[in-house]
Design a protein around this motif. Sequence first.
Motif, PDB file in Angstrom:
ATOM      1  N   UNK A  18      51.607  11.899  -5.672  1.00  0.00           N
ATOM      2  CA  UNK A  18      50.285  12.027  -6.064  1.00  0.00           C
ATOM      3  C   UNK A  18      49.377  13.032  -5.362  1.00  0.00           C
ATOM      4  N   UNK A  19      48.805  13.802  -6.242  1.00  0.00           N
ATOM      5  CA  UNK A  19      48.020  14.723  -5.582  1.00  0.00           C
ATOM      6  C   UNK A  19      46.597  14.864  -6.011  1.00  0.00           C
ATOM      7  N   UNK A  20      45.629  14.965  -5.249  1.00  0.00           N
ATOM      8  CA  UNK A  20      44.327  14.603  -5.653  1.00  0.00           C
ATOM      9  C   UNK A  20      43.415  15.733  -5.398  1.00  0.00           C
ATOM     10  N   UNK A  21      42.643  16.246  -6.124  1.00  0.00           N
ATOM     11  CA  UNK A  21      41.880  17.516  -5.863  1.00  0.00           C
ATOM     12  C   UNK A  21      41.137  17.327  -4.644  1.00  0.00           C
ATOM     13  N   UNK A  22      40.817  18.220  -3.771  1.00  0.00           N
ATOM     14  CA  UNK A  22      40.150  18.111  -2.561  1.00  0.00           C
ATOM     15  C   UNK A  22      38.551  17.708  -2.809  1.00  0.00           C
ATOM     16  N   UNK A  23      38.127  18.403  -4.024  1.00  0.00           N
ATOM     17  CA  UNK A  23      36.742  18.232  -4.609  1.00  0.00           C
ATOM     18  C   UNK A  23      36.391  16.982  -5.315  1.00  0.00           C
ATOM     19  N   UNK A  24      37.583  15.979  -5.656  1.00  0.00           N
ATOM     20  CA  UNK A  24      37.391  14.741  -6.217  1.00  0.00           C
ATOM     21  C   UNK A  24      36.465  13.738  -5.331  1.00  0.00           C
ATOM     22  N   UNK A  25      35.911  12.816  -6.051  1.00  0.00           N
ATOM     23  CA  UNK A  25      35.007  11.851  -5.498  1.00  0.00           C
ATOM     24  C   UNK A  25      36.047  11.125  -4.388  1.00  0.00           C
ATOM     25  N   UNK A  26      35.374  10.633  -3.221  1.00  0.00           N
ATOM     26  CA  UNK A  26      36.049   9.929  -2.185  1.00  0.00           C
ATOM     27  C   UNK A  26      35.521   8.594  -2.237  1.00  0.00           C
ATOM     28  N   UNK A  52      42.682  10.300  -9.787  1.00  0.00           N
ATOM     29  CA  UNK A  52      41.894  11.361  -9.554  1.00  0.00           C
ATOM     30  C   UNK A  52      40.502  11.371  -8.430  1.00  0.00           C
ATOM     31  N   UNK A  53      40.673   9.907  -7.925  1.00  0.00           N
ATOM     32  CA  UNK A  53      39.791   9.675  -6.602  1.00  0.00           C
ATOM     33  C   UNK A  53      40.434   9.738  -5.543  1.00  0.00           C
ATOM     34  N   UNK A  54      39.734  10.352  -4.429  1.00  0.00           N
ATOM     35  CA  UNK A  54      40.513  10.371  -3.065  1.00  0.00           C
ATOM     36  C   UNK A  54      40.273   9.214  -2.139  1.00  0.00           C
ATOM     37  N   UNK A  55      41.293   8.504  -1.766  1.00  0.00           N
ATOM     38  CA  UNK A  55      41.035   7.310  -1.171  1.00  0.00           C
ATOM     39  C   UNK A  55      41.136   7.817   0.440  1.00  0.00           C
ATOM     40  N   UNK A  56      40.074   7.063   1.120  1.00  0.00           N
ATOM     41  CA  UNK A  56      39.945   7.314   2.603  1.00  0.00           C
ATOM     42  C   UNK A  56      40.391   5.618   3.114  1.00  0.00           C
TER      43      UNK A  56
END
Length: 79
Positions: A18-26, A52-56
Amino acid sequence: MNSVSLTPLAFRSLRGRLTVDAQAPLVVLATLDGELHGLGLQMAALVCAGHGVRPCVLGWCAPPAEIAAAARVSVSKGV
């Protein structure tokens, strides 16, 4: 080998695809202090990444103040 020992390997395998755009919502993901189960947290992270959401992922047993601070610093779109 039992199913418990396979779980981390399965998640690492899926996460690597899975790759997510660095500008995607976090979104900040954590469980509250005293909650010792992290499997649902990892599944939520995979679902987020798949959409497409960046998980932290802070992890489990996170103190509420730490969760709030991470949300403020990261300017996340959700907790």
